[in-house]
Design an enzyme around this catalytic site. Structure first.
Site, short mmCIF file in Angstrom:
data_model
loop_
_atom_site.label_atom_id
_atom_site.label_comp_id
_atom_site.label_asym_id
_atom_site.label_seq_id
_atom_site.Cartn_x
_atom_site.Cartn_y
_atom_site.Cartn_z
N CYS A 1 0.77 -1.06 -0.16
CA CYS A 1 0.10 0.00 -0.06
C CYS A 1 0.89 1.15 0.11
O CYS A 1 0.42 2.14 -0.37
CB CYS A 1 -0.90 0.30 1.24
SG CYS A 1 -1.99 -1.38 1.17
N ASN B 1 -10.10 0.24 0.16
CA ASN B 1 -8.55 0.38 0.25
C ASN B 1 -8.18 -0.15 -1.07
O ASN B 1 -8.20 -1.27 -1.51
CB ASN B 1 -8.11 -0.43 1.39
CG ASN B 1 -6.80 -0.74 1.42
OD1 ASN B 1 -6.13 0.04 0.62
ND2 ASN B 1 -6.15 -1.09 2.81
N HIS C 1 -3.38 7.45 3.59
CA HIS C 1 -3.74 6.13 3.02
C HIS C 1 -5.33 5.79 3.31
O HIS C 1 -5.35 5.82 4.43
CB HIS C 1 -2.85 4.98 3.40
CG HIS C 1 -3.27 3.60 2.81
ND1 HIS C 1 -3.80 3.23 1.51
CD2 HIS C 1 -3.18 2.32 3.47
CE1 HIS C 1 -3.83 2.11 1.47
NE2 HIS C 1 -3.61 1.45 2.44
O1 UT7 Z 1 -3.79 -1.13 3.66
C1 UT7 Z 1 -2.84 -2.05 4.40
C2 UT7 Z 1 -3.06 -1.57 5.95
N1 UT7 Z 1 -4.16 -2.38 6.43
C3 UT7 Z 1 -4.91 -2.09 7.41
O2 UT7 Z 1 -4.13 -0.94 8.01
C4 UT7 Z 1 -5.62 -2.66 8.18
C5 UT7 Z 1 -5.84 -2.63 9.36
N2 UT7 Z 1 -6.83 -3.10 10.25
C6 UT7 Z 1 -8.13 -2.92 10.08
O3 UT7 Z 1 -8.61 -1.88 9.41
C7 UT7 Z 1 -9.05 -3.74 11.11
O4 UT7 Z 1 -8.45 -4.31 12.12
C8 UT7 Z 1 -10.16 -4.49 10.38
C9 UT7 Z 1 -11.17 -3.72 9.69
C10 UT7 Z 1 -9.52 -5.53 9.29
C11 UT7 Z 1 -10.96 -5.36 11.27
O5 UT7 Z 1 -11.57 -4.69 12.38
P1 UT7 Z 1 -11.43 -4.96 13.68
O6 UT7 Z 1 -12.03 -4.17 14.47
O7 UT7 Z 1 -9.53 -5.22 14.07
O8 UT7 Z 1 -12.12 -6.37 13.91
P2 UT7 Z 1 -11.26 -7.83 14.34
O9 UT7 Z 1 -10.30 -8.37 13.25
O10 UT7 Z 1 -10.71 -7.77 15.63
O11 UT7 Z 1 -12.51 -8.97 14.57
C12 UT7 Z 1 -13.59 -8.49 15.43
C13 UT7 Z 1 -14.69 -9.30 15.06
C14 UT7 Z 1 -14.31 -11.01 14.98
O12 UT7 Z 1 -15.18 -11.74 15.62
P3 UT7 Z 1 -15.17 -12.37 16.98
O13 UT7 Z 1 -13.98 -13.20 17.03
O14 UT7 Z 1 -14.78 -10.90 18.02
O15 UT7 Z 1 -16.37 -13.00 17.16
C15 UT7 Z 1 -14.40 -11.17 13.48
O16 UT7 Z 1 -14.28 -12.53 13.23
O17 UT7 Z 1 -15.33 -9.12 13.88
C16 UT7 Z 1 -15.15 -10.45 12.87
N3 UT7 Z 1 -15.31 -9.84 11.52
C17 UT7 Z 1 -16.25 -9.68 10.85
N4 UT7 Z 1 -17.61 -9.86 11.08
C18 UT7 Z 1 -18.48 -9.24 10.41
C19 UT7 Z 1 -14.27 -10.08 10.89
N5 UT7 Z 1 -14.59 -9.47 9.51
C20 UT7 Z 1 -15.84 -9.34 9.53
C21 UT7 Z 1 -16.93 -8.83 8.74
N6 UT7 Z 1 -17.99 -9.05 8.97
N7 UT7 Z 1 -16.57 -8.63 7.54
#
Ligand code: UT7
Length: 336
Positions: A127, A293, A263
């Site tokens: 990215c 993204n 970004h």
């Molecule tokens: O551009 C390159 C660099 N990339 C980034 O900077 C991305 C950085 N990370 C993020 O933007 C965030 O971490 C995400 C958007 C990817 C994820 O958000 P989060 O608040 O960190 O969620 P998480 O990964 O901690 O997941 C929380 C929950 C999980 O469920 P449980 O284990 O709490 O039951 C996931 O399974 O959300 C669940 N989950 C979803 N639920 C519904 C993960 N993806 C989804 C989804 N829809 N699409």
């Protein structure tokens, strides 16, 4: 005394800056909404919008490649700069989704534009690809080797997504942005900062390739794997650090920044960087709601949108930053 462009006084020597002469961008026509993704995986518009800020993203049509997106973005940037492709001395293109393994997408673009003969190469910094390309082109111009450079960030990330993985498939979109840089006695790009730490490779990667081998899996095993919440924490921390480092290198302060052009990976990361700079969100360019993204495409797409909408004006100070797989992080402070 710290050396800055303004206090570096070499008698009889004219400092060369690179200045953005024109911007351009291109988004594929097809819109994929969060509601569309609800039909593919166990997700919801509410989850995607509240955790990321994304409402929709664009997807390249079948047969439409990164090079196609780059070509349209570059054509718009050249038009805006009033520059002919034949005048270019250099093309640097940031991408992780090249059309083919080689020649580089920059070489394919060069031929299509009719800029044959100038140096042309791709940069893979995930990215941060556009920001790395901008930093490299800036150095070529500052040393006097290049007078006009085309810098592009272009991606078709939707081609390397596992559409059954809800943790990644909701995040990415396709698009491209470009700038024409030209040598100038007036600033220009004030400073660029490029960083990487390969120790974090496992947090964001695509597990297959030519030398490591492809796999007997759907799409040959090509897919994005991300430890989202870990990446999130490192992103906030490193971006916090790099904006301070960038301002210090240019001898400037937070209050000197007119626009943050970040970004577009997650609205919450963008808000954290804005808060660190003491900038209200109406001085931050946000496109993530409509673009998702787009990796290397994200910063130049946001820049072009801000220029064309009239928000960003000549003479204003812009802080650009990006963060991505590698892990890589990068920034540029410039007078537009
Ligand atoms: O551009 C390159 C660099 N990339 C980034 O900077 C991305 C950085 N990370 C993020 O933007 C965030 O971490 C995400 C958007 C990817 C994820 O958000 P989060 O608040 O960190 O969620 P998480 O990964 O901690 O997941 C929380 C929950 C999980 O469920 P449980 O284990 O709490 O039951 C996931 O399974 O959300 C669940 N989950 C979803 N639920 C519904 C993960 N993806 C989804 C989804 N829809 N699409």
């Amino acid at each position: 005394m710290r050396v800055t462009p303004s206090n570096l006084n070499l008698r009889g020597t004219t400092l060369i800056y690179s200045r953005i002469a024109g911007t351009g961008s291109y988004l594929p026509e097809k819109v994929v909404t969060n509601a569309d993704l609800e039909k593919l995986v166990d997700t919801s518009d509410e989850w995607i919008a509240s955790r990321t800020g994304i409402r929709e993203r664009r997807m390249a049509a079948e047969g439409e490649t990164t090079g196609d997106l780059a070509f349209y973005a570059a054509t718009h940037a050249l038009e805006a700069a009033g520059t002919k492709a034949s005048e270019l001395d250099l093309i640097v293109l940031g991408t992780t989704t090249p059309d083919i393994i080689f020649p580089s997408t920059a070489c394919l673009l060069q031929h299509r534009l009719g800029a044959n003969g100038c140096a042309a190469f791709d940069v893979n910094a995930a990215c941060s690809g556009f920001m790395y390309a901008l930093g490299i082109a800036d150095q070529f111009i500052r040393t006097g080797q290049v007078k006009k450079a085309l810098v592009v960030g272009a991606e078709t990330l939707t081609r390397m997504i596992d559409w059954s993985d809800r943790s990644t498939c909701v995040l990415f979109g396709d698009g491209a942005g470009a700038v024409v840089l030209e040598a100038s006695a007036e600033p220009g790009i004030l400073t660029t900062k490029l960083h990487a730490d390969g120790a974090y490779k496992h947090l964001l990667y695509n597990p297959v390739g030519v030398s490591a081998g492809f796999r007997d899996e759907p799409n040959h095993g090509v897919r994005v794997i991300m430890g989202g919440s870990e990446v999130f924490k490192v992103a906030v921390r490193t971006l916090d650090r790099i904006v301070g480092e960038t301002l210090e290198a240019a001898g400037m302060q937070e209050k000197d920044v007119d626009w943050l052009i970040p970004h577009q990976a997650n609205l919450r990361i963008i808000e954290a960087t804005a808060k660190r700079l003491g900038l209200s969100m109406d001085r931050v360019i946000v496109t993530i709601d409509r673009h998702g993204n787009t990796s290397s495409g994200s910063v130049p797409l946001a820049l072009d949108e801000a220029v064309r909408s009239g928000k960003v004006k000549r003479g204003q100070t812009l802080l650009l930053e990006a963060f991505g797989g590698g892990l890589t992080w990068s920034s540029a402070l410039l007078k537009y």
